[in-house]
Design a protein around this motif. Structure first.
Motif, PDB file in Angstrom:
ATOM      1  N   SER A  63     -19.169  28.145  37.729  1.00 15.49           N
ATOM      2  CA  SER A  63     -20.487  27.634  37.379  1.00 15.49           C
ATOM      3  C   SER A  63     -21.237  28.617  36.485  1.00 15.49           C
ATOM      4  O   SER A  63     -22.232  28.254  35.859  1.00 15.49           O
ATOM      5  N   ALA A 111     -18.315  20.326  41.040  1.00 11.43           N
ATOM      6  CA  ALA A 111     -19.037  19.070  40.869  1.00 11.43           C
ATOM      7  C   ALA A 111     -20.490  19.355  40.515  1.00 11.43           C
ATOM      8  O   ALA A 111     -21.043  20.395  40.890  1.00 11.43           O
ATOM      9  N   PRO A 112     -21.123  18.450  39.787  1.00 10.83           N
ATOM     10  CA  PRO A 112     -22.540  18.648  39.437  1.00 10.83           C
ATOM     11  C   PRO A 112     -23.383  18.905  40.681  1.00 10.83           C
ATOM     12  O   PRO A 112     -23.249  18.228  41.697  1.00 10.83           O
ATOM     13  N   GLY A 113     -24.220  19.914  40.595  1.00  8.40           N
ATOM     14  CA  GLY A 113     -25.097  20.254  41.711  1.00  8.40           C
ATOM     15  C   GLY A 113     -24.485  21.178  42.735  1.00  8.40           C
ATOM     16  O   GLY A 113     -25.165  21.559  43.698  1.00  8.40           O
ATOM     17  N   THR A 114     -23.209  21.527  42.570  1.00 12.98           N
ATOM     18  CA  THR A 114     -22.564  22.462  43.497  1.00 12.98           C
ATOM     19  C   THR A 114     -22.338  23.797  42.797  1.00 12.98           C
ATOM     20  O   THR A 114     -22.349  23.885  41.573  1.00 12.98           O
TER      21      THR A 114
END
Length: 257
Positions: free
Chosen positions: A141, A133-136
């Motif tokens: 990533s 998820a965005p920000g994780t």
């Protein structure tokens, strides 16, 4: 420890083997894990210790070789595992897979039905894994180069000490490509392959883990689903007695399914 050539340029899969009766049991670990560390304490319990047992490390993980020229997709892992089982003289085995290893076991059973007579899957990955998820922060990533150069160190700091103890044995490229393999899934999906198989299939889910999607459909397709009490994702570590009870055909108190 035993080994067999299973990958490019003579790359070997290695495993810890317990002597016993046939048919064999084959244990397949999850991403960043190592088979003996996750399974020995269960597979040596008196109720299950009579069978020949091979606790196999997939290429790139644990004690096995780390070929750079290997895809590490789920199908790649399944094909390499098949080559190792052929070399070990295994057929008609009960294959026990955890997490990613569960998906590999499903693909193995679909591609080489002669090797697998029963599947026991603990928290198996049945569907493509979504990106972080965005920000994780997650393995995917990073690019492959970023992960090898420093991303893996960040992930090792993020995960708990238990997972880190075996993850640090993994080759960064192998872990990264395997994680992308989980994002890609298989075609058809591991879920669909599992539902289409006709062999005995048991799927264990931890009562403390995420709810299992599509449970009714899996059961309608003949998959026995067992909810294991007092267990999260690492079912064999959290409740080894219940895990062993599933293997020997009984059912531990508190489990249902």
């Amino acid at each position: 420890m035993k080994d067999a050539v299973a990958g490019p340029d003579g790359a070997k899969i290695r495993w810890v083997e317990i002597a016993g009766d046939e048919p064999a049991r084959v244990c397949v670990h999850g991403a960043g894990a190592q088979a003996a560390a996750y399974f020995t304490h269960v597979m040596t319990l008196p109720s299950v210790a009579r069978r020949r047992t091979l606790m196999m490390d997939l290429l790139g993980f644990g004690l096995s070789d780390r070929p750079a020229d290997f895809g590490y997709q789920l199908e790649d892992h399944a094909d390499a595992l098949a080559r190792a089982l052929d070399a070990a003289g295994v057929s008609g085995a009960e294959v026990i897979g955890h997490s990613m290893g569960g998906a590999v076991a499903i693909v193995l059973a679909a591609r080489r039905p002669d090797l697998v007579s029963r599947l026991v899957l603990a928290e198996a990955v049945l569907d493509p894994v979504p990106p972080p998820a965005p920000g994780t922060l997650g393995v995917t990533s990073f690019t492959e180069a970023e992960f090898a150069e420093g991303g893996m160190a960040q992930i090792l700091e993020k995960v708990g000490p238990l997972w880190a103890a075996t993850m640090r044995l993994a080759d960064p490229v192998a872990l990264h490509r395997s994680a992308y393999g989980l994002r890609a899934g298989t075609s058809p999906s591991a879920r669909k392959l599992l539902m289409e198989l006709t062999i005995a299939r048991t799927l264990l889910v931890g009562a403390l883990s995420q709810p299992l999607e599509g449970r009714a459909e899996l059961e309608a397709a003949g998959v026995r689903v067992v909810t294991v009490a007092d267990a999260d994702h690492n079912v064999m570590l959290d409740n080894p007695q219940a895990f062993a009870a599933t293997l020997d055909g009984s059912q531990a108190p508190g489990s249902r399914g």
